[in-house]
Design a protein around this motif. Structure first.
Motif, short mmCIF file in Angstrom:
data_model
loop_
_atom_site.label_atom_id
_atom_site.label_comp_id
_atom_site.label_asym_id
_atom_site.label_seq_id
_atom_site.Cartn_x
_atom_site.Cartn_y
_atom_site.Cartn_z
N LEU A 110 0.83 -1.20 0.00
CA LEU A 110 0.00 0.00 0.00
C LEU A 110 0.86 1.25 0.00
O LEU A 110 0.63 2.19 -0.76
CB LEU A 110 -0.92 -0.01 1.22
CG LEU A 110 -1.78 1.25 1.43
CD1 LEU A 110 -2.74 1.43 0.27
CD2 LEU A 110 -2.53 1.15 2.76
N ARG A 111 1.87 1.27 0.86
CA ARG A 111 2.68 2.47 0.97
C ARG A 111 3.39 2.80 -0.34
O ARG A 111 3.44 3.95 -0.76
CB ARG A 111 3.71 2.30 2.10
CG ARG A 111 4.52 3.56 2.32
CD ARG A 111 5.52 3.45 3.42
NE ARG A 111 6.25 4.69 3.57
CZ ARG A 111 7.32 4.84 4.33
NH1 ARG A 111 7.77 3.83 5.02
NH2 ARG A 111 7.94 6.00 4.41
N LYS A 112 3.95 1.79 -1.01
CA LYS A 112 4.65 2.03 -2.27
C LYS A 112 3.70 2.52 -3.34
O LYS A 112 4.03 3.41 -4.13
CB LYS A 112 5.36 0.76 -2.72
CG LYS A 112 6.57 0.39 -1.87
CD LYS A 112 7.22 -0.89 -2.36
CE LYS A 112 8.43 -1.26 -1.50
NZ LYS A 112 9.04 -2.54 -1.94
N ALA A 113 2.50 1.96 -3.39
CA ALA A 113 1.52 2.38 -4.38
C ALA A 113 1.13 3.84 -4.19
O ALA A 113 1.07 4.61 -5.15
CB ALA A 113 0.29 1.48 -4.31
N LEU A 114 0.87 4.21 -2.95
CA LEU A 114 0.46 5.59 -2.67
C LEU A 114 1.61 6.57 -2.90
O LEU A 114 1.41 7.66 -3.42
CB LEU A 114 -0.07 5.71 -1.25
CG LEU A 114 -1.32 4.89 -0.93
CD1 LEU A 114 -1.78 5.17 0.50
CD2 LEU A 114 -2.44 5.18 -1.91
N SER A 115 2.81 6.16 -2.52
CA SER A 115 3.97 7.02 -2.72
C SER A 115 4.24 7.25 -4.20
O SER A 115 4.58 8.35 -4.62
CB SER A 115 5.20 6.40 -2.04
OG SER A 115 6.35 7.18 -2.28
N SER A 116 4.07 6.21 -5.00
CA SER A 116 4.35 6.30 -6.43
C SER A 116 3.32 7.14 -7.17
O SER A 116 3.62 7.68 -8.24
CB SER A 116 4.42 4.91 -7.05
OG SER A 116 5.46 4.15 -6.48
N HIS A 117 2.11 7.24 -6.63
CA HIS A 117 1.03 7.93 -7.33
C HIS A 117 0.55 9.17 -6.56
O HIS A 117 -0.51 9.71 -6.88
CB HIS A 117 -0.13 6.97 -7.59
CG HIS A 117 0.20 5.89 -8.57
ND1 HIS A 117 0.90 4.75 -8.23
CD2 HIS A 117 -0.05 5.79 -9.89
CE1 HIS A 117 1.05 3.99 -9.29
NE2 HIS A 117 0.50 4.58 -10.31
N GLY A 118 1.32 9.59 -5.56
CA GLY A 118 0.99 10.80 -4.82
C GLY A 118 1.67 12.00 -5.45
O GLY A 118 2.07 11.95 -6.60
N PRO A 119 1.80 13.09 -4.70
CA PRO A 119 1.52 13.15 -3.25
C PRO A 119 0.09 13.54 -2.91
O PRO A 119 -0.33 13.40 -1.77
CB PRO A 119 2.48 14.24 -2.77
CG PRO A 119 2.57 15.17 -3.94
CD PRO A 119 2.50 14.30 -5.18
#
Length: 243
Positions: free
Chosen positions: A44-53
């Motif tokens: 989850l963290r990597k997915a959100l970081s890659s498609h954030g901020p």
């Protein structure tokens, strides 16, 4: 003279957004790309970081207000028309260019980084908390459905994670929250983490989700007492499988 300024402003708005009505920008927009990546990925963290901020925008053209949430903090800015699009200006000199491409909202920051957002469905009430629409959509897509405890306390029970943060079926727990960003996510290091509680008393846990399998571990703090917590996976408490 009383009406000169409003009329001039209206002309500016309509001229600056010739390809769309100003009100087309109104509403709540969520980062569906981040949600899709989270559902498909194993972190989850990597997915959100890659498609954030940024995970959610709220735009109100009439009040010339633009707000966004990154899952941890919120920012409030002012809208100005700029070359067939909008510019949202924030404290500290930060700005974002906003434009519409069909049914999608596209944003571009000062460095040229772009993000894409879609309208929240169903429409979000005007008084809904900023960031709440993205969170509900993520919770539904990521943890929705019925899970069964196949290992751990309450084995055999059915578990449901509601999109409003409620949870049923996990023994002695009634609320949960995924750590999306900020200190909450940073504490987990490379691990995904969530908060579980009952009657407003709870603790962080580490978890691993692999499609329809969810493992929840006790969180072990490896940091010193005067340091920010650094959570690692301890003993596995539950294994859940989704029907």
């Amino acid at each position: 003279m009383r009406h000169a300024l409003p009329l001039a402003l209206a002309a500016l708005l309509l001229g600056g957004c010739a390809s769309h009505k100003p009100e087309d920008f109104n509403g709540t927009w969520i980062n569906q790309d981040a949600i899709d990546a989270a559902v498909k990925g194993d972190s989850l963290r990597k997915a959100l970081s890659s498609h954030g901020p940024v995970f959610e925008w709220k735009i109100d053209v009439a009040s010339q207000q633009a707000r966004y949430s990154n899952g941890f903090e919120a920012a409030e800015g002012s809208l100005v028309a700029a070359d067939k699009q909008w510019q949202a200006n924030f404290e500290g000199g930060q700005s974002e260019q906003l434009s519409l491409d069909g049914d999608e909202l596209q944003t571009t920051d000062a460095s040229g980084a772009k993000q894409t957002f879609v309208r929240s469905k169903p429409p979000t009430p005007a008084d809904a908390p900023l960031g709440g629409s993205f969170e509900k959509a993520l919770y539904k897509a990521y943890l929705g459905g019925e899970w069964k405890i196949v290992e751990g306390p309450g084995q055999g029970a059915k578990v449901r994670f509601a999109d409003d943060g409620g949870v049923t079926g996990l023994p002695d727990l009634d609320r949960y929250a995924l750590c999306l960003a900020g200190d909450c996510a940073t504490m987990g290091g490379d691990n995904d983490s969530l908060w579980l509680e009952r009657d407003q008393r709870g603790a962080p846990w580490v978890f691993k989700r692999d499609d329809d399998k969810l493992e929840i571990f006790r969180a072990v703090n490896r940091a010193q007492p005067d340091e920010m917590p650094e959570l690692a996976a301890g003993a596995r408490q539950w294994v859940l499988e989704r029907d």
